[in-house]
Design a protein around this motif. Structure first.
Motif, short mmCIF file in Angstrom:
data_model
loop_
_atom_site.label_atom_id
_atom_site.label_comp_id
_atom_site.label_asym_id
_atom_site.label_seq_id
_atom_site.Cartn_x
_atom_site.Cartn_y
_atom_site.Cartn_z
N UNK A 62 15.67 43.21 22.91
CA UNK A 62 17.01 43.66 23.20
C UNK A 62 17.46 43.25 24.38
N UNK A 63 18.55 42.27 24.42
CA UNK A 63 18.94 41.45 25.67
C UNK A 63 19.99 42.60 26.37
N UNK A 64 19.78 42.62 27.59
CA UNK A 64 20.79 43.55 28.33
C UNK A 64 22.20 42.83 28.40
N UNK A 65 23.10 43.47 28.17
CA UNK A 65 24.35 42.76 28.64
C UNK A 65 24.75 42.35 29.96
N UNK A 66 25.14 41.02 30.00
CA UNK A 66 25.35 40.50 31.05
C UNK A 66 26.39 41.12 32.18
N UNK A 67 25.98 41.07 33.26
CA UNK A 67 26.75 41.96 34.51
C UNK A 67 28.10 41.41 34.54
N UNK A 68 29.15 42.18 34.75
CA UNK A 68 30.38 41.78 35.03
C UNK A 68 30.81 41.36 36.56
N UNK A 69 31.87 40.27 36.40
CA UNK A 69 32.43 39.91 37.72
C UNK A 69 33.06 40.88 38.56
N UNK A 70 32.82 40.93 39.78
CA UNK A 70 33.32 41.93 40.41
C UNK A 70 34.77 41.36 41.12
N UNK A 71 34.93 40.14 41.25
CA UNK A 71 36.16 39.50 41.81
C UNK A 71 36.77 38.33 40.99
N UNK A 72 38.10 38.33 41.08
CA UNK A 72 38.42 37.03 40.59
C UNK A 72 38.43 35.79 41.37
N UNK A 73 38.27 34.70 41.34
CA UNK A 73 37.93 33.55 42.03
C UNK A 73 38.77 33.70 43.49
N UNK A 74 39.79 33.74 43.22
CA UNK A 74 40.92 33.77 44.54
C UNK A 74 40.44 34.89 45.31
N UNK A 75 40.24 35.95 44.85
CA UNK A 75 40.10 37.45 45.58
C UNK A 75 38.56 37.40 46.26
N UNK A 76 37.68 36.52 45.56
CA UNK A 76 36.22 36.32 46.06
C UNK A 76 36.38 35.41 47.18
N UNK A 77 37.24 34.35 47.09
CA UNK A 77 37.13 33.37 48.53
C UNK A 77 37.79 33.95 49.45
N UNK A 78 38.86 34.97 49.37
CA UNK A 78 39.23 35.77 50.49
C UNK A 78 38.42 36.64 51.02
N UNK A 79 37.69 37.17 50.17
CA UNK A 79 36.59 38.22 50.74
C UNK A 79 35.67 37.52 51.54
N UNK A 80 35.21 36.38 50.85
CA UNK A 80 34.25 35.42 51.58
C UNK A 80 34.56 35.19 53.09
N UNK A 81 35.85 34.87 53.20
CA UNK A 81 36.34 34.12 54.41
C UNK A 81 36.55 35.45 55.48
N UNK A 82 36.93 36.40 54.87
CA UNK A 82 36.93 37.73 55.65
C UNK A 82 35.87 37.92 56.30
N UNK A 83 34.83 38.26 55.26
CA UNK A 83 33.45 38.65 55.84
C UNK A 83 32.91 37.50 56.95
N UNK A 84 33.03 36.39 56.52
CA UNK A 84 32.39 35.47 57.45
C UNK A 84 33.36 35.41 58.91
N UNK A 85 34.44 35.85 58.95
CA UNK A 85 35.21 35.80 60.20
C UNK A 85 34.95 37.05 60.90
N UNK A 86 34.79 38.15 60.22
CA UNK A 86 34.22 39.36 60.84
C UNK A 86 32.70 39.27 61.51
N UNK A 87 31.85 38.55 60.68
CA UNK A 87 30.52 38.41 61.13
C UNK A 87 30.46 37.68 62.05
#
Length: 529
Positions: A62-87
């Motif tokens: 029995x295959x496990x169902x694939x995990x779901x995406x947490x972010x839409x692409x644009x939201x993910x890019x904004x999250x990544x940029x914000x995290x890099x800037x804070x770091x």
């Protein structure tokens, strides 16, 4: 085959066949030797029954169902940029460093001792390594065993593959890639250097040892040329084993005086190079100068950790499409497989579907691990372990590239490159057989055409269609991959994932080797086929 044999031994006598009985003389069997078949039982059923293939229903996976995406692409890019800037502003900047140098310069010993001094190697492991190395007759290698973990590396006393560790300084989170120094393992060193931001060059200052590493054929020169060609622009030079020359300032100054001009010649800017005297085995000037009484007599500069703490990571390209060359493939947890590599550009998240090139297979990201921690996403510059599901592990090969199905990497079989030719004895000619190194992949190729030699200072054409390209020259070449098929077999050349330097700097760098020697390095200008 073992399972089949076990099934046969468990099956015993086929169903419907009477057991044989022992006779009284000579072990003969009384009664009929060959039993008659029972009604309704044909030979095929007997065979299946004898092999015990119909005794239990097959297990259902029995295959496990694939995990779901947490972010839409644009939201993910904004999250990544914000995290890099804070770091970058408040946290510890992440940077990866490749440890390079001639064989036996003390690279693994230095890093093993540094990991211990920083608390990354515990006392129990240290003592176990001391006992093991002493029992093996290699007591001086005890610190190196902190990184040289395979049996063969420990028996031979050399690093053979890239060892990855992480350490923390006050302002940096550093991923350490310990590279082999032996000439036979240059391909592994190239694979590691392609994952690094900066370099730590370790020099053996013992009389004769520095010279053998720095002269022609030594790995000190070649390693510096390789890492610079692969985009590394910052280097720390650790002049090691000064205790073997009685902490001589004259010897240190001599080595620095020879290395500095070569660094400039190789393309390292003086503002991005630094030198530090160390004694790796005793831990002198790694974290502190307190134990180096002889060294303190003439040196009062920064320690190795001070210099590591000031390394600047390059800008991270999170806006470009995702590119992850696979550096290693290993068995993960559960179904699927896990891969490791450096994210060259873009952002990846759990639940994302990725294409593996070359090939037409795709997998789904089940988990992402950065610095031994599970994360929901990771951005360019991170060295990651990615667990993939919904894909057969046989389709994951070192040197392949993971990318989005919507933005594939071109597959090249022929391309134009601008290269710098190193100090070679035999010039490059049209039709020369070479090997092209691109991240963790190396493929046979041919210099199909010499297009031009160039002025290294301004890039202008000096001569079109030259007959040869000699040492020290800059040139444009057309390179074509060639088949490795044996004579008589169908010749099929499979393209490698590659992009022009103008589209993606990290995907557009190449190295050229011939006969076990690196002869040139450069960038891809255009993919022609």
């Amino acid at each position: 085959m073992a399972a089949l044999s076990a099934a046969n031994s468990r099956a015993g006598t086929p169903s419907g066949t009477p057991a044989k009985k022992k006779g009284s003389a000579g072990g003969k069997v009384s009664g009929t030797a060959t039993p008659s078949k029972q009604r309704g039982m044909d030979q095929q059923q007997l065979d299946i029954s004898g092999l015990n293939l119909n005794s239990e229903p097959a297990a259902v996976i029995v295959e496990e169902p694939p995990p779901k995406l947490s972010f839409a692409r644009e939201a993910l890019l904004q999250e990544a940029k914000r995290a890099i800037e804070v770091s970058d502003r408040t946290g510890k900047k992440g940077v990866s460093i490749i440890v390079i140098g001639h064989v036996d310069a003390g690279k693994s010993t230095l890093m093993g001792r540094l990991l211990y001094d920083l608390g990354r190697l515990d006392e129990k492991t240290k003592r176990a390594n001391e006992r093991g190395s002493t029992n093996a007759g290699k007591s001086s290698f005890s610190w190196a065993w902190g990184l040289d973990g395979t049996l063969e590396e420990r028996e031979r006393g050399i690093t053979m593959d890239i060892a990855m560790q992480s350490l923390t300084t006050p302002h940096r989170q550093i991923t350490v890639l310990d590279a082999p120094g032996h000439k036979d393992f240059i391909p592994n060193m190239i694979s590691g250097a392609s994952q690094a931001d900066c370099a730590l060059l370790v020099i053996d200052s013992a009389v004769g040892e520095f010279e053998s590493g720095f002269e022609r054929g030594g790995q000190t020169r070649e390693h510096l040329l390789l890492v610079r060609s692969l985009g590394v622009s910052q280097v720390i030079v650790a002049v090691n084993k000064l205790d073997q020359v009685e902490w001589s300032k004259a010897r240190y100054d001599e080595i620095v005086g020879l290395i500095k001009p070569f660094l400039l010649q190789s393309g390292f800017h003086s503002s991005k190079t630094s030198f530090v005297p160390v004694g790796a085995y005793e831990g002198v000037n790694l974290l502190s100068l307190s134990d180096g009484t002889e060294l303190k007599a003439w040196y009062s500069g920064p320690t190795l950790v001070d210099l590591l703490d000031k390394l600047e990571p390059p800008a991270r390209d999170v806006d470009s499409p995702l590119r992850i060359p696979i550096a290693n493939v290993f068995k993960g947890q559960g179904q699927g497989a896990a891969v490791s590599g450096r994210i060259l550009s873009g952002v990846v998240q759990v639940g994302e579907k990725l294409r593996v090139l070359p090939g037409d297979e795709s997998g789904i990201v089940k988990s992402i691990e950065v610095e031994e921690e599970n994360v929901s996403w990771a951005a360019a510059g991170s060295n990651v372990n990615i667990q993939l599901t919904s894909i057969d592990p046989v389709n994951l090969i070192v040197g392949s590239v993971l990318c989005p199905p919507t933005d594939l990497v071109p597959l090249a079989t022929s391309f134009v490159a601008r290269v710098i030719v190193f100090d070679i004895q035999v010039p490059i000619t049209a039709g020369s057989s070479i090997e092209v190194y691109h991240h963790s992949r190396d493929v046979p190729a041919t210099t199909t055409k010499l297009l031009a030699t160039l002025d290294r200072s301004n890039g202008k054409v000096i001569k079109a269609n030259p007959r040869v390209v000699a040492k020290g020259a800059s040139a444009e070449l057309q390179l074509t991959l060639r088949s490795t098929a044996v004579s008589g077999a169908q010749s099929v050349v499979r393209g490698i994932p590659m992009e022009p330097f103008s589209a993606n700097k990290d995907m557009g760098r190449i190295l050229i080797r011939r006969g076990g020697e690196t002869i040139a390095a450069g960038i891809v200008l255009e993919i022609t086929r």
